[in-house]
Motif scaffolding. Sequence first.
Motif, PDB file in Angstrom:
ATOM      1  N   THR A 173       0.862  -1.178   0.000  1.00 50.29           N
ATOM      2  CA  THR A 173       0.000   0.000   0.000  1.00 50.29           C
ATOM      3  C   THR A 173       0.895   1.223   0.000  1.00 50.29           C
ATOM      4  O   THR A 173       2.090   1.142   0.312  1.00 50.29           O
ATOM      5  CB  THR A 173      -0.901   0.043   1.239  1.00 50.29           C
ATOM      6  OG1 THR A 173      -0.099   0.337   2.400  1.00 50.29           O
ATOM      7  CG2 THR A 173      -1.622  -1.281   1.449  1.00 50.29           C
ATOM      8  N   VAL A 174       0.345   2.357  -0.322  1.00 50.86           N
ATOM      9  CA  VAL A 174       1.089   3.604  -0.190  1.00 50.86           C
ATOM     10  C   VAL A 174       0.092   4.735   0.045  1.00 50.86           C
ATOM     11  O   VAL A 174      -0.970   4.783  -0.571  1.00 50.86           O
ATOM     12  CB  VAL A 174       1.960   3.886  -1.439  1.00 50.86           C
ATOM     13  CG1 VAL A 174       1.105   4.084  -2.679  1.00 50.86           C
ATOM     14  CG2 VAL A 174       2.848   5.102  -1.229  1.00 50.86           C
ATOM     15  N   VAL A 175       0.406   5.594   0.993  1.00 46.88           N
ATOM     16  CA  VAL A 175      -0.347   6.824   1.198  1.00 46.88           C
ATOM     17  C   VAL A 175       0.671   7.936   1.314  1.00 46.88           C
ATOM     18  O   VAL A 175       1.714   7.782   1.981  1.00 46.88           O
ATOM     19  CB  VAL A 175      -1.263   6.752   2.434  1.00 46.88           C
ATOM     20  CG1 VAL A 175      -0.501   6.489   3.720  1.00 46.88           C
ATOM     21  CG2 VAL A 175      -2.092   8.030   2.558  1.00 46.88           C
ATOM     22  N   LEU A 176       0.433   9.051   0.623  1.00 46.10           N
ATOM     23  CA  LEU A 176       1.403  10.137   0.615  1.00 46.10           C
ATOM     24  C   LEU A 176       0.711  11.482   0.763  1.00 46.10           C
ATOM     25  O   LEU A 176      -0.454  11.652   0.391  1.00 46.10           O
ATOM     26  CB  LEU A 176       2.248  10.104  -0.665  1.00 46.10           C
ATOM     27  CG  LEU A 176       1.567  10.320  -2.013  1.00 46.10           C
ATOM     28  CD1 LEU A 176       1.461  11.810  -2.359  1.00 46.10           C
ATOM     29  CD2 LEU A 176       2.315   9.603  -3.119  1.00 46.10           C
ATOM     30  N   ALA A 177       1.458  12.417   1.309  1.00 45.48           N
ATOM     31  CA  ALA A 177       1.017  13.814   1.408  1.00 45.48           C
ATOM     32  C   ALA A 177       2.138  14.688   0.889  1.00 45.48           C
ATOM     33  O   ALA A 177       3.262  14.651   1.417  1.00 45.48           O
ATOM     34  CB  ALA A 177       0.672  14.179   2.851  1.00 45.48           C
ATOM     35  N   GLN A 178       1.848  15.448  -0.150  1.00 45.82           N
ATOM     36  CA  GLN A 178       2.815  16.374  -0.749  1.00 45.82           C
ATOM     37  C   GLN A 178       2.393  17.801  -0.414  1.00 45.82           C
ATOM     38  O   GLN A 178       1.381  18.292  -0.896  1.00 45.82           O
ATOM     39  CB  GLN A 178       2.858  16.182  -2.264  1.00 45.82           C
ATOM     40  CG  GLN A 178       3.683  17.215  -3.015  1.00 45.82           C
ATOM     41  CD  GLN A 178       5.169  17.100  -2.738  1.00 45.82           C
ATOM     42  OE1 GLN A 178       5.792  16.110  -3.113  1.00 45.82           O
ATOM     43  NE2 GLN A 178       5.743  18.091  -2.061  1.00 45.82           N
ATOM     44  N   PHE A 179       3.161  18.460   0.457  1.00 45.79           N
ATOM     45  CA  PHE A 179       2.872  19.842   0.829  1.00 45.79           C
ATOM     46  C   PHE A 179       3.565  20.778  -0.156  1.00 45.79           C
ATOM     47  O   PHE A 179       4.746  20.623  -0.458  1.00 45.79           O
ATOM     48  CB  PHE A 179       3.361  20.136   2.250  1.00 45.79           C
ATOM     49  CG  PHE A 179       2.532  19.494   3.318  1.00 45.79           C
ATOM     50  CD1 PHE A 179       1.512  20.193   3.949  1.00 45.79           C
ATOM     51  CD2 PHE A 179       2.762  18.176   3.700  1.00 45.79           C
ATOM     52  CE1 PHE A 179       0.746  19.602   4.942  1.00 45.79           C
ATOM     53  CE2 PHE A 179       2.001  17.576   4.684  1.00 45.79           C
ATOM     54  CZ  PHE A 179       0.995  18.289   5.309  1.00 45.79           C
ATOM     55  N   ARG A 180       2.800  21.746  -0.657  1.00 48.01           N
ATOM     56  CA  ARG A 180       3.315  22.813  -1.508  1.00 48.01           C
ATOM     57  C   ARG A 180       3.036  24.144  -0.805  1.00 48.01           C
ATOM     58  O   ARG A 180       2.381  24.164   0.241  1.00 48.01           O
ATOM     59  CB  ARG A 180       2.644  22.757  -2.885  1.00 48.01           C
ATOM     60  CG  ARG A 180       2.879  21.442  -3.625  1.00 48.01           C
ATOM     61  CD  ARG A 180       4.284  21.341  -4.173  1.00 48.01           C
ATOM     62  NE  ARG A 180       4.378  21.946  -5.494  1.00 48.01           N
ATOM     63  CZ  ARG A 180       5.500  21.972  -6.204  1.00 48.01           C
ATOM     64  NH1 ARG A 180       6.604  21.459  -5.711  1.00 48.01           N
ATOM     65  NH2 ARG A 180       5.524  22.530  -7.403  1.00 48.01           N
ATOM     66  N   PRO A 181       3.516  25.259  -1.332  1.00 50.72           N
ATOM     67  CA  PRO A 181       3.380  26.526  -0.589  1.00 50.72           C
ATOM     68  C   PRO A 181       1.960  26.878  -0.170  1.00 50.72           C
ATOM     69  O   PRO A 181       1.768  27.477   0.874  1.00 50.72           O
ATOM     70  CB  PRO A 181       3.946  27.559  -1.566  1.00 50.72           C
ATOM     71  CG  PRO A 181       4.966  26.802  -2.326  1.00 50.72           C
ATOM     72  CD  PRO A 181       4.371  25.432  -2.515  1.00 50.72           C
ATOM     73  N   ASP A 182       0.951  26.514  -0.964  1.00 48.67           N
ATOM     74  CA  ASP A 182      -0.398  26.928  -0.597  1.00 48.67           C
ATOM     75  C   ASP A 182      -1.361  25.759  -0.406  1.00 48.67           C
ATOM     76  O   ASP A 182      -2.499  25.976   0.004  1.00 48.67           O
ATOM     77  CB  ASP A 182      -0.979  27.877  -1.653  1.00 48.67           C
ATOM     78  CG  ASP A 182      -0.985  27.251  -3.047  1.00 48.67           C
ATOM     79  OD1 ASP A 182      -0.276  26.243  -3.243  1.00 48.67           O
ATOM     80  OD2 ASP A 182      -1.685  27.759  -3.928  1.00 48.67           O
ATOM     81  N   LYS A 183      -0.915  24.543  -0.680  1.00 47.65           N
ATOM     82  CA  LYS A 183      -1.846  23.407  -0.642  1.00 47.65           C
ATOM     83  C   LYS A 183      -1.132  22.141  -0.185  1.00 47.65           C
ATOM     84  O   LYS A 183       0.099  22.084  -0.118  1.00 47.65           O
ATOM     85  CB  LYS A 183      -2.445  23.152  -2.039  1.00 47.65           C
ATOM     86  CG  LYS A 183      -3.253  24.314  -2.611  1.00 47.65           C
ATOM     87  CD  LYS A 183      -3.847  23.958  -3.960  1.00 47.65           C
ATOM     88  CE  LYS A 183      -4.524  25.177  -4.594  1.00 47.65           C
ATOM     89  NZ  LYS A 183      -5.597  25.723  -3.747  1.00 47.65           N
ATOM     90  N   VAL A 184      -1.941  21.123   0.117  1.00 45.89           N
ATOM     91  CA  VAL A 184      -1.424  19.783   0.340  1.00 45.89           C
ATOM     92  C   VAL A 184      -2.177  18.834  -0.588  1.00 45.89           C
ATOM     93  O   VAL A 184      -3.394  18.966  -0.785  1.00 45.89           O
ATOM     94  CB  VAL A 184      -1.556  19.344   1.816  1.00 45.89           C
ATOM     95  CG1 VAL A 184      -3.010  19.325   2.280  1.00 45.89           C
ATOM     96  CG2 VAL A 184      -0.919  17.974   2.020  1.00 45.89           C
ATOM     97  N   TYR A 185      -1.445  17.910  -1.187  1.00 43.26           N
ATOM     98  CA  TYR A 185      -1.995  16.912  -2.097  1.00 43.26           C
ATOM     99  C   TYR A 185      -1.886  15.554  -1.418  1.00 43.26           C
ATOM    100  O   TYR A 185      -0.788  15.138  -1.025  1.00 43.26           O
ATOM    101  CB  TYR A 185      -1.211  16.894  -3.410  1.00 43.26           C
ATOM    102  CG  TYR A 185      -1.239  18.204  -4.157  1.00 43.26           C
ATOM    103  CD1 TYR A 185      -2.044  18.382  -5.269  1.00 43.26           C
ATOM    104  CD2 TYR A 185      -0.445  19.277  -3.742  1.00 43.26           C
ATOM    105  CE1 TYR A 185      -2.078  19.589  -5.952  1.00 43.26           C
ATOM    106  CE2 TYR A 185      -0.471  20.493  -4.412  1.00 43.26           C
ATOM    107  CZ  TYR A 185      -1.284  20.636  -5.516  1.00 43.26           C
ATOM    108  OH  TYR A 185      -1.308  21.833  -6.180  1.00 43.26           O
ATOM    109  N   VAL A 186      -3.008  14.865  -1.282  1.00 38.86           N
ATOM    110  CA  VAL A 186      -3.048  13.584  -0.582  1.00 38.86           C
ATOM    111  C   VAL A 186      -3.579  12.516  -1.533  1.00 38.86           C
ATOM    112  O   VAL A 186      -4.589  12.728  -2.215  1.00 38.86           O
ATOM    113  CB  VAL A 186      -3.934  13.664   0.677  1.00 38.86           C
ATOM    114  CG1 VAL A 186      -4.019  12.300   1.361  1.00 38.86           C
ATOM    115  CG2 VAL A 186      -3.387  14.708   1.648  1.00 38.86           C
ATOM    116  N   ALA A 187      -2.890  11.377  -1.583  1.00 39.77           N
ATOM    117  CA  ALA A 187      -3.322  10.274  -2.439  1.00 39.77           C
ATOM    118  C   ALA A 187      -2.950   8.965  -1.775  1.00 39.77           C
ATOM    119  O   ALA A 187      -2.002   8.894  -0.984  1.00 39.77           O
ATOM    120  CB  ALA A 187      -2.680  10.376  -3.820  1.00 39.77           C
TER     121      ALA A 187
END
Length: 325
Positions: A173-187
């Motif tokens: 399995t994989v769960v990730l959170a990518q934080f950028r300057p104004d947002k977070v992307y979760v998949a």
Amino acid sequence: MSVLSRLSRWWKGLTATAGPRHDPEATDEFATLSSLTLLPGRLRLRVGVVSVRGNYREHNEDNFYVPGKRSVRHDSFGDIGGGGFGEGEGGAMTLDPSNLFIVADGMGGQQAGEQASLMAVELIPRELAKRLPPDQSEPRRVQEAIREAVAEVNQEILGSSGTITEFSNMGTTVVLAQFRPDKVYVAGIGDSRAYRLREGRLEQLTKDHSLADALVEAGTITREELPTHKFKNVLYLYLGSKDARSGPEDFRVMDVHVGDRFLMASDGLTGVVTDDDIAKILGSVDDPHQAAVQLKNLALDNDSKDNITCLIVHVVSDGLPAGKS
């Protein structure tokens, strides 16, 4: 160079540098990190993570990634606990600006599951770094970069599974959170989960890709039947499966606020700890490492039969702890 040759060279490089393994009877806990980030308004991320074998499994097949540290297997990651970073101290450490966090829960016989989750946390950051756009204001391009990176790693795991006997039928399995300057992307792919606690409200950000969850969506069984259904832990989508060749199906893209608290965890935690207990501990414990320890302990007390990995990220202002959510 063939897939087998590339994998052999890559694997030798890992084993040569991973360092000594810990006592297999030991459990591993890692101290809180404090991260200077590129988020707006001088926001920072504080991170705590715990990964343990648990009471029943012989090996820990979970792995995780935090930026700025070489993502080695969990039992050689103890350098974060050294160098003055005692449990709960929250010492300052500058992490790289990728602000990517990953939890992976491997599956497969022998060491195959451990290898699959290790490949996920080693390779996804590398592949994503190649693809992330320099323009911070294009969410669609960020999502596409994440999708392509995960899809590429899925192919790597499939290739390894098909060419090395010891790694046959491996997956993760994989769960990730990518934080950028104004947002977070979760998949996510599989049944490791991500949650966000905001102003006391806990929200699950990912969906489980189990056969039982698919039956709930189809209306074949009720949600009340889900926790004890025989297909609860049978995944139809995971990294290392042909169905994951296009990467994550779903994304959550959200603004980031001071006080937000994110949890990423394997099902050794979320399978036995209720949402109410998760919300209570996330909201009441201001040190993310201590919160991770408490959630891990609760999972063990609730007789979790799996490995347990818990990664918590707090969004704070100027490095100071946020108020209780």
